[in-house]
Design a protein around this motif. Structure first.
Motif, mmCIF file in Angstrom:
data_model
loop_
_atom_site.group_PDB
_atom_site.id
_atom_site.type_symbol
_atom_site.label_atom_id
_atom_site.label_comp_id
_atom_site.label_asym_id
_atom_site.label_seq_id
_atom_site.Cartn_x
_atom_site.Cartn_y
_atom_site.Cartn_z
ATOM 1 N N GLU A 54 -17.954 -11.969 -40.117
ATOM 2 C CA GLU A 54 -17.029 -12.712 -40.989
ATOM 3 C C GLU A 54 -17.463 -12.592 -42.451
ATOM 4 O O GLU A 54 -16.645 -12.333 -43.334
ATOM 5 C CB GLU A 54 -17.002 -14.197 -40.576
ATOM 6 C CG GLU A 54 -16.095 -14.989 -41.497
ATOM 7 C CD GLU A 54 -16.140 -16.504 -41.286
ATOM 8 O OE1 GLU A 54 -16.648 -16.955 -40.258
ATOM 9 O OE2 GLU A 54 -15.642 -17.210 -42.189
ATOM 10 N N LYS A 55 -18.769 -12.750 -42.697
ATOM 11 C CA LYS A 55 -19.245 -12.711 -44.084
ATOM 12 C C LYS A 55 -19.159 -11.303 -44.661
ATOM 13 O O LYS A 55 -18.943 -11.133 -45.855
ATOM 14 C CB LYS A 55 -20.650 -13.294 -44.171
ATOM 15 C CG LYS A 55 -20.604 -14.811 -44.018
ATOM 16 C CD LYS A 55 -21.960 -15.446 -43.928
ATOM 17 C CE LYS A 55 -21.805 -16.973 -43.796
ATOM 18 N NZ LYS A 55 -23.040 -17.617 -43.356
ATOM 19 N N THR A 56 -19.325 -10.286 -43.802
ATOM 20 C CA THR A 56 -19.152 -8.910 -44.281
ATOM 21 C C THR A 56 -17.694 -8.689 -44.690
ATOM 22 O O THR A 56 -17.410 -8.073 -45.725
ATOM 23 C CB THR A 56 -19.570 -7.903 -43.181
ATOM 24 O OG1 THR A 56 -20.954 -8.103 -42.907
ATOM 25 C CG2 THR A 56 -19.336 -6.467 -43.604
ATOM 26 N N LEU A 57 -16.780 -9.194 -43.883
ATOM 27 C CA LEU A 57 -15.353 -9.061 -44.219
ATOM 28 C C LEU A 57 -15.072 -9.727 -45.568
ATOM 29 O O LEU A 57 -14.388 -9.162 -46.428
ATOM 30 C CB LEU A 57 -14.488 -9.701 -43.131
ATOM 31 C CG LEU A 57 -14.389 -8.923 -41.820
ATOM 32 C CD1 LEU A 57 -13.953 -9.823 -40.670
ATOM 33 C CD2 LEU A 57 -13.417 -7.750 -41.958
ATOM 34 N N ASN A 117 -27.597 -21.407 -40.870
ATOM 35 C CA ASN A 117 -26.687 -20.973 -41.947
ATOM 36 C C ASN A 117 -25.451 -20.243 -41.407
ATOM 37 O O ASN A 117 -24.974 -19.274 -42.011
ATOM 38 C CB ASN A 117 -27.409 -20.082 -42.962
ATOM 39 C CG ASN A 117 -28.298 -20.887 -43.893
ATOM 40 O OD1 ASN A 117 -28.215 -22.114 -43.937
ATOM 41 N ND2 ASN A 117 -29.156 -20.208 -44.639
ATOM 42 N N ILE A 118 -24.962 -20.681 -40.255
ATOM 43 C CA ILE A 118 -23.719 -20.108 -39.697
ATOM 44 C C ILE A 118 -22.566 -20.940 -40.249
ATOM 45 O O ILE A 118 -22.555 -22.166 -40.092
ATOM 46 C CB ILE A 118 -23.720 -20.184 -38.152
ATOM 47 C CG1 ILE A 118 -24.849 -19.340 -37.565
ATOM 48 C CG2 ILE A 118 -22.362 -19.772 -37.589
ATOM 49 C CD1 ILE A 118 -25.053 -19.515 -36.062
ATOM 50 N N LYS A 119 -21.635 -20.264 -40.873
ATOM 51 C CA LYS A 119 -20.493 -20.974 -41.473
ATOM 52 C C LYS A 119 -19.592 -21.549 -40.368
ATOM 53 O O LYS A 119 -19.340 -20.882 -39.368
ATOM 54 C CB LYS A 119 -19.706 -19.969 -42.320
ATOM 55 C CG LYS A 119 -18.493 -20.527 -43.005
ATOM 56 C CD LYS A 119 -17.751 -19.407 -43.741
ATOM 57 C CE LYS A 119 -16.395 -19.887 -44.228
ATOM 58 N NZ LYS A 119 -15.476 -20.238 -43.140
ATOM 59 N N THR A 120 -19.099 -22.767 -40.578
ATOM 60 C CA THR A 120 -18.154 -23.340 -39.612
ATOM 61 C C THR A 120 -16.812 -22.626 -39.785
ATOM 62 O O THR A 120 -16.346 -22.461 -40.914
ATOM 63 C CB THR A 120 -17.978 -24.856 -39.879
ATOM 64 O OG1 THR A 120 -19.263 -25.449 -39.812
ATOM 65 C CG2 THR A 120 -17.056 -25.513 -38.866
ATOM 66 N N VAL A 402 -24.087 -12.698 -47.456
ATOM 67 C CA VAL A 402 -23.876 -12.166 -46.102
ATOM 68 C C VAL A 402 -25.065 -12.497 -45.192
ATOM 69 O O VAL A 402 -24.888 -12.987 -44.084
ATOM 70 C CB VAL A 402 -23.683 -10.633 -46.148
ATOM 71 C CG1 VAL A 402 -23.466 -10.084 -44.745
ATOM 72 C CG2 VAL A 402 -22.527 -10.272 -47.053
ATOM 73 N N LEU A 403 -26.275 -12.239 -45.697
ATOM 74 C CA LEU A 403 -27.445 -12.432 -44.837
ATOM 75 C C LEU A 403 -27.681 -13.905 -44.524
ATOM 76 O O LEU A 403 -28.149 -14.260 -43.450
ATOM 77 C CB LEU A 403 -28.695 -11.833 -45.494
ATOM 78 C CG LEU A 403 -28.633 -10.337 -45.811
ATOM 79 C CD1 LEU A 403 -29.890 -9.899 -46.560
ATOM 80 C CD2 LEU A 403 -28.476 -9.509 -44.528
ATOM 81 N N SER A 404 -27.373 -14.765 -45.489
ATOM 82 C CA SER A 404 -27.531 -16.222 -45.311
ATOM 83 C C SER A 404 -28.920 -16.596 -44.815
ATOM 84 O O SER A 404 -29.075 -17.325 -43.836
ATOM 85 C CB SER A 404 -26.449 -16.757 -44.368
ATOM 86 O OG SER A 404 -25.193 -16.563 -44.922
#
Ligand code: AMP
Ligand code: ZN
Length: 473
Positions: A54-57, A117-120, A402-404
């Motif tokens: 998701e964060k890469t997108l 650090n996983i985004k909801t 992205v790496l968070s």
């Protein structure tokens, strides 16, 4: 966006360039947790790698809408239609109601995600919120002749499809059918591969959660949840559907069957699956071996982000074996990395050309089937490069989108806090010695009690190759 994003699509069995249905926008669905117990760190590997996708997108410029369900009804022990409802099992174990169990473990899941650090996701929807939608979809499947009633349950009729095993090749198909030979077959099914859309009370006498339906008091099957919840929020065409590899069959296979029969057209273009975290004895599960959770790692002195770092160092399409030894090495590397970034002089001119060069290399690694280990190598290369500290710091901040890994967050620790009380330090060092002695005498209960006593005071111990380290949290 400079780089085109490629990743492996389980549907086509190829690494493909990602092209969304709508320019610049991505609709993404993730199978959420079954909230009858804590998530183990294997489950969380899947959520970390989906978070990376998701964060890469987003990093590459897409506007992402991500939806996740919470499975709080209908998931039976076997993943197919046999065994006990996992939620009932959890409620019995803890002498609580199903809804109490669901609330407790949903909160625990998001607390773990936060630590990692996983985004909801943008939308999180419990299955029990959507009973009307499930009933409506099942009604249409019956009307269209894709479902039938037998023995009080509603089944999906897989013989109505041109192709049911959409994700498997021929040999895998034989294997899957073979696996199902051992399963206690439900005599109501017309075909072996048929699956339940709606159970009536005939399944469990003590089913706590049940709803009125045109077919009697009952509850939904697990697979229908994800088809309905994704369509409710993302519409009839979806770009990416994610899950762990164990979801490919039967869960995702059944989702495709019922969704495309309901819609009358192709539903989801890209299927992203994360391989398993294993322990030495095989696939990690909640019922066998040590039940490894984020809290357990914390109680043993590990920063949860060390586990994230560990996951990002391996590719999502390779099985990953967990061991404390590797985690210790990762912990040491992570600490060094964060310390190195902490020494960077952040004020000053950012060198634009240097910034763009490393940003492009970082993005290229991610766009190459989410090569997160290579992306981390770019981070190390960048820290060694001949560019200003301010540029390095700006890049570390940028990569961390992205790496968070909280790379640029100042740490409250021994080194970072010069005012650490000498008295406290003496106390902790004495406790560390006491624990060492207890361990030597194999009195592990005492050693664990000392660790717990320190943790209560906000002191975390970390066993590293260089000895025991401690920090304040
Ligand atoms: P569950 O809570 O059982 O519904 O599983 C939640 C997610 O974890 C699903 O996407 C599973 O595919 C995934 N999963 C289950 N076991 C593992 C494992 N050992 N390693 C990685 N992912 C897993
Ligand atoms: Zn699902």
């Amino acid at each position: 966006m400079e780089n085109k994003l490629y990743f492996y699509n389980t549907l086509t069995k190829k690494i493909e360039q990602f092209i969304p249905n709508e320019d610049g926008k991505v609709s993404m669905y993730t199978c959420g947790p079954t909230v009858y117990h804590y998530a183990h760190i294997g489950n969380l590997r899947s959520y970390i790698m989906e978070d990376l996708l998701e964060k890469t997108l987003r990093y590459t410029g897409y506007n992402v809408k991500r939806v996740m369900n919470i499975t709080d009804v209908g998931h039976l022990s076997s993943d197919a239609d046999t065994g006990e409802d996992k939620m009932l099992k959890g409620a019995k174990r803890e002498h609580k109601t199903v809804m109490e169990i669901a609330k407790y473990y949903t909160d625990a899941f998001f607390s773990d995600c936060q630590k990692l650090n996983i985004k909801t996701p943008d939308v999180v929807e419990p299955a029990t919120n959507c009973i009307d939608e499930f009933i409506q979809m099942i009604r249409v499947l019956l009307e269209k002749g894709f479902a039938y009633e037998a023995g009080g349950n509603i089944y999906f009729d897989t013989s109505r499809l041109k192709e049911y095993y959409v994700f498997s090749n021929q040999s895998e198909k034989e294997l899957l059918v073979g696996v199902r030979e051992d399963v206690d077959e439900d005599a109501n099914k017309r075909n072996k591969s048929d699956f339940v859309l709606w159970f009536t009370k005939s399944k469990f006498d003590d089913q706590e959660l049940k709803w009125e339906s045109p077919w009697g008091l009952g509850y939904p099957g697990w697979h229908i949840e994800c088809s309905c919840i994704s369509m409710k929020h993302l519409g009839e065409y979806m770009d990416i559907h994610c899950g762990g590899v164990d979801n490919i069959f039967p869960h995702h296979t059944n989702e495709v069957a019922q969704s495309e029969s309901y819609l009358g057209h192709k539903w989801c273009n890209y299927w992203f699956h994360v391989h398993h975290l294993n322990d030495k004895s095989g696939k990690m599960s909640k019922s066998k071996g040590e039940f490894l959770t984020v809290s357990l790692l914390e109680s043993r002195g590990y920063d949860p982000l060390v586990y994230r770092f560990f996951c990002l160092q391996s590719h999502y399409r390779k099985p990953l074996e967990f061991s404390y030894e590797v985690l210790d090495n990762m912990g040491a590397a992570y600490e060094k990395l964060v310390k190195r970034i902490g020494t960077l002089e952040r004020d000053g001119e950012v060198d634009r050309a240097g910034f763009e060069e490393y940003r492009r290399r970082f993005e290229a690694a991610l766009c190459d089937d989410l090569n997160s280990a290579m992306a981390i190598t770019v981070l190390y290369d960048m820290l060694k490069a001949d560019i200003s500290d301010a540029t390095k710091f700006a890049l570390a901040e940028d990569f961390d989108r992205v790496l968070s890994l909280s790379l640029t967050v100042p740490r409250a620790g021994k080194e970072a806090d010069p005012k650490v009380d000498a008295e406290l330090e003496a106390y902790v060092l004495a406790k560390i010695e006491e624990r060492k002695a207890a361990k030597k005498e194999k009195d592990f209960a005492k050693a664990d009690a000392i660790r717990a006593e320190l943790l209560e005071k906000g002191i975390v111990l970390e066993d590293t190759r260089e000895g025991v380290k401690w920090k304040k949290i």
